[in-house]
Design a protein around this motif. Structure first.
Motif, PDB file in Angstrom:
ATOM      1  N   SER A 277     -78.062-114.448  54.946  1.00 15.49           N
ATOM      2  CA  SER A 277     -79.127-114.414  55.798  1.00 15.49           C
ATOM      3  C   SER A 277     -80.181-115.963  56.408  1.00 15.49           C
ATOM      4  O   SER A 277     -79.236-116.819  55.828  1.00 15.49           O
TER       5      SER A 277
ATOM      6  N   SER B   1     -73.756-112.611  38.260  1.00 12.51           N
ATOM      7  CA  SER B   1     -74.453-111.371  38.115  1.00 12.51           C
ATOM      8  C   SER B   1     -76.003-111.384  37.820  1.00 12.51           C
ATOM      9  O   SER B   1     -75.462-111.553  36.685  1.00 12.51           O
TER      10      SER B   1
ATOM     11  N   ALA C  54     -77.199-116.152  50.753  1.00 15.18           N
ATOM     12  CA  ALA C  54     -76.355-114.316  51.059  1.00 15.18           C
ATOM     13  C   ALA C  54     -75.662-114.189  52.303  1.00 15.18           C
ATOM     14  O   ALA C  54     -76.731-114.787  53.400  1.00 15.18           O
ATOM     15  N   ARG C  55     -74.901-113.996  52.348  1.00 13.56           N
ATOM     16  CA  ARG C  55     -73.984-113.318  53.762  1.00 13.56           C
ATOM     17  C   ARG C  55     -73.825-111.944  53.501  1.00 13.56           C
ATOM     18  O   ARG C  55     -73.460-111.187  51.936  1.00 13.56           O
ATOM     19  N   ASN C  56     -73.361-111.567  54.373  1.00 14.71           N
ATOM     20  CA  ASN C  56     -73.138-109.819  54.582  1.00 14.71           C
ATOM     21  C   ASN C  56     -71.775-109.412  55.715  1.00 14.71           C
ATOM     22  O   ASN C  56     -71.816-110.458  56.148  1.00 14.71           O
ATOM     23  N   GLN C  57     -71.309-108.373  56.400  1.00  7.43           N
ATOM     24  CA  GLN C  57     -71.158-107.829  56.793  1.00  7.43           C
ATOM     25  C   GLN C  57     -71.874-108.503  58.283  1.00  7.43           C
ATOM     26  O   GLN C  57     -70.856-108.979  59.331  1.00  7.43           O
ATOM     27  N   HIS C  58     -72.982-108.918  57.949  1.00  9.89           N
ATOM     28  CA  HIS C  58     -73.918-108.705  59.759  1.00  9.89           C
ATOM     29  C   HIS C  58     -73.618-111.018  59.412  1.00  9.89           C
ATOM     30  O   HIS C  58     -74.617-110.858  60.945  1.00  9.89           O
TER      31      HIS C  58
ATOM     32  N   SER D 106     -75.110-115.396  43.426  1.00 11.62           N
ATOM     33  CA  SER D 106     -73.394-115.434  43.280  1.00 11.62           C
ATOM     34  C   SER D 106     -73.705-114.645  41.810  1.00 11.62           C
ATOM     35  O   SER D 106     -72.380-115.043  41.726  1.00 11.62           O
TER      36      SER D 106
END
Length: 495
Positions: free
Chosen positions: A195, A224, A188-192, A222
C-alpha cells in the motif's frame, strides 16, 4: 444527575485539565548532582577542576512561550478547529486566543509573539511528553465516569445500571510513509502489492452511556485487535463490562477479562457457537450455561493458564426490516441480575461505536494524520481523543443520553459551539476568572439547543456508494521515484 451537578462536573473537568498544578509534576526537573569539594594544592591554593558533565533531566520541558499547558491547549484546539494547520494555531495565538493561559504578570502572550513562523509550536509539540497526553485522557475518563454515575470500582457486586460498560471496537489511521513511520507502522500489503500508506491500528473503549473515550491503545497493523485487547483489559478497572462484536468473541479475550475480574458481552460466529453447543440445538431466547474450553487453535495471553471459562451462551433470532438475524452471544454475567432481554439491548448499543469512530475520523479530520514521525502520530491520536471526549462530556451535561435515546444532539454542531466558547474563554481578560461557572452554564445551555431534526420513520436506507468525479490525471500509485521514471519512459517512447 441534575443540570446543576452536570455543570459543576464539567467546570471541574476543565479546571483540572488546564490547571497549573496538574502540569507542575511534568515540569519539575530532577535535582542536579552534588558538586565535589575543591582540593587544595601544596601551597594552600585551590586547585581548579573541570565542571562535571550535566546529568540528563527527566521529563524536562524547557519553558518558552509555548508551555506545557499552552501546548496541550493548542493540540486540542487544533483538532477542534476547522483549520487544523500549524499556521492556524499561530494565527490564533497572535490574535490573543490564549492570553488567559499566560503568566499572571507581564505582557500578554499575543504581544510576546512577533513571528508568524510555526517552528516554535512544532518544536513544542515534539517536546511534549506522550505520557502527559495519556495521563490527561485517563484523568478525563475518571471525571467522566463520576459524571455519568459509574461506580465499577466498588468491591461489592454493583447494580446493572451502575456497571461501567465500554463498547470495544477497532479501526485504522493512515499516514504518508517516511523512513521512521515505515519502521514503526509498516505499510499494509495484500495480493496486489504494498500500500501507499503507513497504517496504524487503534483500539478504543467508548463509554456506553456518554460515548466518550475511556481507554485506548495503538500499534502497527501487524498487531491483531485481539492481542491489543489483552493489554487494554489488563489496564482496565474491575467489574467493567466489555461489549464487542464477533472479532472479540474468542476464548483469549474472555479469559483475559475474567482473569482481571471483568465481564464481557460478545457476539460469536455461528461456527464457534455451534461448537460450544456440542451438537445440541438451541431455541430462540434460550440461555444455556457452558464451560468454554480453549482449542489448540486458540491463542493465550502471556502468563494465563489455558483453563475453561464459565459463562452463558445465548441464542436469539431477531427480525429487522424483513430480514432474519441469528444472534449468538456469550457473557460471563450471572443470569439472575442480567436477563436475556437486557443483554440483547446492551449489545444493540454496540453500533454506537461505529458512529463514534465516524465522528472521530470525519469530524475531527483524523482519517489521515499529517505527521512524519511515530511519536507525533501517537500524540496526534491521543490529542484527537481528548478533543472528542471534551465535546462528549459537554453533550452529556447538556442532556444527551445515548443508552436511553433521549435528546439526540448533533456532534458537529456541539463541536462548533465548544470551539467558539473555548476561543472566547481563551481571549477573555485574565481578571475575569471568577465568571468560569457562568461560562460553563452558557456553554451547556447552547449545546443543549443543537438537537438533531426529526426524521421520518419510513425513511429508506441509503446504499453505500460514493459518487466520484472524473479526474483529468490518472491515479498515483507507488513511490514518487518509480512514478517519475515511468513518466519519463512513457515520454521517451512517444518521442
Amino acid at each position: 444527575m441534575s443540570a446543576a451537578l452536570s455543570t459543576a462536573a464539567v467546570l471541574a473537568m476543565f479546571t483540572q485539565l488546564f490547571s497549573p498544578r496538574w502540569f507542575a509534576r511534568w515540569q519539575k526537573p530532577t535535582p542536579p548532582p552534588p558538586r565535589p569539594k575543591p582540593r587544595r594544592g601544596r601551597k594552600g591554593k585551590k586547585k581548579r577542576r573541570k565542571k562535571p558533565p550535566a546529568s540528563p533531566r527527566l521529563r524536562r520541558f524547557y519553558v518558552r512561550i509555548f508551555s506545557l499547558r499552552l501546548t496541550l491547549w493548542y493540540l486540542i484546539y487544533q483538532r477542534l478547529n476547522f483549520d487544523g494547520t500549524l499556521a492556524g494555531v499561530v494565527a490564533d495565538l497572535r490574535a490573543g486566543g490564549a492570553d488567559r493561559l499566560g503568566r499572571q504578570r507581564g505582557p500578554k502572550l499575543s504581544r510576546q509573539v512577533r513571528s508568524t513562523k510555526t517552528g516554535a509550536y512544532n518544536q513544542a509539540r515534539q517536546r511534549l511528553p506522550l505520557e502527559l497526553l495519556q495521563a490527561a485522557l485517563a484523568e478525563l475518563a475518571a471525571t467522566l465516569s463520576r459524571l455519568v454515575g459509574d461506580d465499577s470500582a466498588s468491591a461489592r457486586a454493583p447494580a446493572p445500571d451502575r456497571r461501567r460498560r465500554q463498547l470495544l471496537d477497532g479501526s485504522t489511521l493512515e499516514m504518508l510513509p517516511t523512513a521512521l513511520l515505515a519502521e514503526a507502522f509498516p505499510q499494509a500489503r495484500n495480493q496486489h502489492g504494498v500500500s501507499d500508506w503507513c497504517v496504524m491500528r487503534i483500539l478504543v473503549g467508548f463509554c456506553a452511556k456518554s460515548g466518550a473515550v475511556l481507554s485506548a491503545c495503538c500499534g502497527p497493523v501487524s498487531y491483531s485487535e485481539q492481542a491489543m485487547a489483552w493489554s487494554l483489559l489488563e489496564c482496565g478497572r474491575k467489574f467493567t463490562v466489555w461489549i464487542g462484536d464477533r472479532n472479540f468473541g474468542v476464548w483469549s479475550v474472555v479469559a483475559q477479562a475474567r482473569h482481571f475480574h471483568q465481564d464481557v458481552v460478545v457476539r460469536m460466529t455461528r461456527v464457534r457457537a455451534r461448537r460450544l453447543c456440542r451438537g445440541r440445538p438451541m431455541a430462540s431466547g434460550e440461555d444455556r450455561p457452558i464451560d468454554w474450553m480453549p482449542t489448540r487453535h486458540d491463542q493465550s495471553p502471556p502468563g494465563l493458564a489455558r483453563e475453561a471459562v464459565s459463562g452463558r451462551l445465548i441464542y436469539v433470532r431477531l427480525t429487522k426490516a424483513g430480514c432474519t438475524i441469528d444472534l449468538w452471544l456469550f457473557t460471563t454475567l450471572p443470569a439472575g441480575e442480567y436477563p436475556v432481554a437486557l443483554l440483547v439491548q446492551w449489545y444493540g448499543q454496540r453500533w454506537q461505536a461505529e458512529l463514534h469512530f465516524r465522528s472521530v475520523k470525519t469530524q475531527l479530520q483524523m482519517t489521515e494524520l499529517d505527521v512524519r514521525s511515530p511519536q507525533m502520530a501517537r500524540k496526534e491520536f491521543y490529542a484527537g481523543l481528548l478533543a472528542y471526549s471534551l465535546v462528549r462530556a459537554v453533550m452529556w451535561a447538556a442532556g444527551e443520553r445515548l443508552e436511553q435515546g433521549l435528546k439526540a444532539i448533533s456532534f458537529s454542531q456541539a463541536r462548533r459551539v465548544v470551539l467558539s466558547r473555548l476561543a472566547e474563554w481563551g481571549r477573555r481578560d485574565r481578571s475575569g476568572a471568577g465568571n468560569a461557572s457562568r461560562w460553563v452554564r452558557l456553554l451547556v445551555a447552547e449545546v443543549s439547543r443543537q438537537t438533531l431534526p426529526k426524521r421520518r420513520r419510513e425513511r429508506p436506507s441509503e446504499m453505500r456508494r460514493v459518487r466520484h468525479r472524473q479526474q483529468k490525471f490518472p491515479s498515483f500509485r507507488g513511490s514518487r521515484a518509480a512514478a517519475r521514471a515511468r513518466d519519463l519512459a512513457t515520454k521517451s517512447t512517444r518521442n
